[in-house]
Scaffold this motif. Structure first.
Motif, PDB file in Angstrom:
ATOM      1  N   THR A  21       0.846  -1.184   0.000  1.00 51.97           N
ATOM      2  CA  THR A  21       0.000   0.000   0.000  1.00 51.97           C
ATOM      3  C   THR A  21       0.884   1.237   0.000  1.00 51.97           C
ATOM      4  OG1 THR A  21      -1.620  -1.233   1.321  1.00 51.97           O
ATOM      5  CG2 THR A  21      -1.885   1.159   1.202  1.00 51.97           C
ATOM      6  N   GLU A  57       8.674   1.902   2.558  1.00 54.50           N
ATOM      7  CA  GLU A  57       7.819   2.710   3.429  1.00 54.50           C
ATOM      8  C   GLU A  57       6.436   2.084   3.622  1.00 54.50           C
ATOM      9  OE1 GLU A  57       7.697   6.457   1.456  1.00 54.50           O
ATOM     10  OE2 GLU A  57       9.881   6.686   1.460  1.00 54.50           O
ATOM     11  N   PRO A 114       3.353  -0.160   4.836  1.00 54.75           N
ATOM     12  CA  PRO A 114       3.084  -0.806   6.133  1.00 54.75           C
ATOM     13  C   PRO A 114       3.240  -2.324   6.098  1.00 54.75           C
ATOM     14  CG  PRO A 114       1.049   0.064   5.143  1.00 54.75           C
ATOM     15  CD  PRO A 114       2.188   0.602   4.342  1.00 54.75           C
ATOM     16  N   GLU A 115       3.047  -2.935   4.923  1.00 58.63           N
ATOM     17  CA  GLU A 115       3.155  -4.402   4.814  1.00 58.63           C
ATOM     18  C   GLU A 115       4.603  -4.886   4.752  1.00 58.63           C
ATOM     19  OE1 GLU A 115      -0.483  -2.929   2.535  1.00 58.63           O
ATOM     20  OE2 GLU A 115       1.655  -2.438   2.607  1.00 58.63           O
ATOM     21  N   LYS A 168       7.302  -4.729   6.691  1.00 59.45           N
ATOM     22  CA  LYS A 168       7.868  -5.467   7.828  1.00 59.45           C
ATOM     23  C   LYS A 168       7.190  -6.821   8.011  1.00 59.45           C
ATOM     24  CE  LYS A 168       5.098  -3.374  11.585  1.00 59.45           C
ATOM     25  NZ  LYS A 168       4.077  -2.809  10.695  1.00 59.45           N
ATOM     26  N   ASP A 169       5.905  -6.927   7.631  1.00 59.18           N
ATOM     27  CA  ASP A 169       5.204  -8.211   7.756  1.00 59.18           C
ATOM     28  C   ASP A 169       5.786  -9.245   6.784  1.00 59.18           C
ATOM     29  OD1 ASP A 169       3.483  -7.103   9.680  1.00 59.18           O
ATOM     30  OD2 ASP A 169       2.170  -6.311   8.108  1.00 59.18           O
TER      31      ASP A 169
END
Length: 257
Positions: free
Chosen positions: A225, A237, A239-240, A242-243
């Motif tokens: 995203t 950058e 958010p996904e 690091k997952d």
């Protein structure tokens, strides 16, 4: 989206006088036109061997590799290979280094030379075309190596840890450059790296290999995203990010217990 590469149950066994080593076992995956697929796996699992098999430099012990609908049988002019080291010839200037593939294939003429000079201009190397490799930074040398690979207009690019010889800051910048060039030129690429973050930043899909003998442990389609257009740097950058990193790190099974 057409299939460019189809790897069907390949295995690779190495023989010595003492024993047989199984490097790859029943490995299968596909690559589609325009994709950047990145292969990660534990050290020594055979990532570079897979690229050598796809390129036709090595013959698998069993299984089949199909590129553009044709079984791989020896080296293939439609495949470009970019190695860890740039392998530029120090006695040739940048333009002549980039033209060498066309020379070898007897495709060098005024039109092809002009198109290569335009590529050098587009990607910030035009003013350096009469410089010699020793006069360029490591990052610029890698950009030259990529344009040399693109010069023969390959349908598939193989990249074997192409940024590993660079310092961290240069590595980030050059990965961003090369990722953007591959997308702009609409190239299909398979890249090998041991750097999970680099893989996530560049890949449309990541193939995670097991330890030796290597097989496909998992495949991740990377969906991020982002507010703006995706680039290798902007991908970090999301958010996904690091997952994906944590999931792949656990799957690699290389951490110390």
């Amino acid at each position: 989206m057409g299939k460019i590469v189809d790897i069907k149950n390949i295995s690779m066994n190495y023989h010595t006088l003492e024993r047989e080593t199984i490097a790859i076992k029943n490995l299968s995956f596909e690559v589609y036109k325009g994709e950047i697929v990145v292969i990660v796996g534990p050290s020594g699992c055979g990532k570079s061997t897979i690229l050598s098999i796809i390129s036709g430099l090595l013959t698998p012990s069993s299984g089949e590799v199909i590129v553009n609908g044709q079984p791989v049988n020896g080296t293939n002019k439609t495949i470009g290979y970019m190695f860890q080291k740039d392998h530029l010839f120090e006695w040739r200037n940048i333009l002549n280094n980039v033209l060498i593939g066309l020379e070898i294939q007897n495709k060098l003429n005024e039109d092809t030379k002009a198109s290569i000079e335009k590529l050098l201009e587009i990607y910030g190397l035009g003013e350096f075309k009469y410089h010699y490799p020793r006069q360029l930074s490591g990052g610029m040398r890698q950009r030259v190596a990529l344009i040399r690979t693109l010069a023969i207009q390959p349908e598939l690019l193989l990249l074997d840890e192409p940024f590993s010889a660079l310092d961290y800051q240069t590595r980030l910048a050059v990965a961003d450059d090369i990722g953007n060039i591959l997308k702009k030129e609409e190239k299909t690429a398979i890249m090998v790296t041991h750097d999970i973050a680099e893989a996530i930043s560049m890949a449309d899909r990541i193939i995670v290999l097991s330890k030796r003998p290597a097989f496909v442990k998992s495949i991740h389609k990377i969906k991020l995203t982002l507010e703006n257009e995706r680039t290798p740097l902007s991908s970090r950058e999301a958010p996904e990010f690091k997952d994906y990193f944590n999931t792949i790190w656990k799957e690699l099974d290389v951490h110390v217990r």
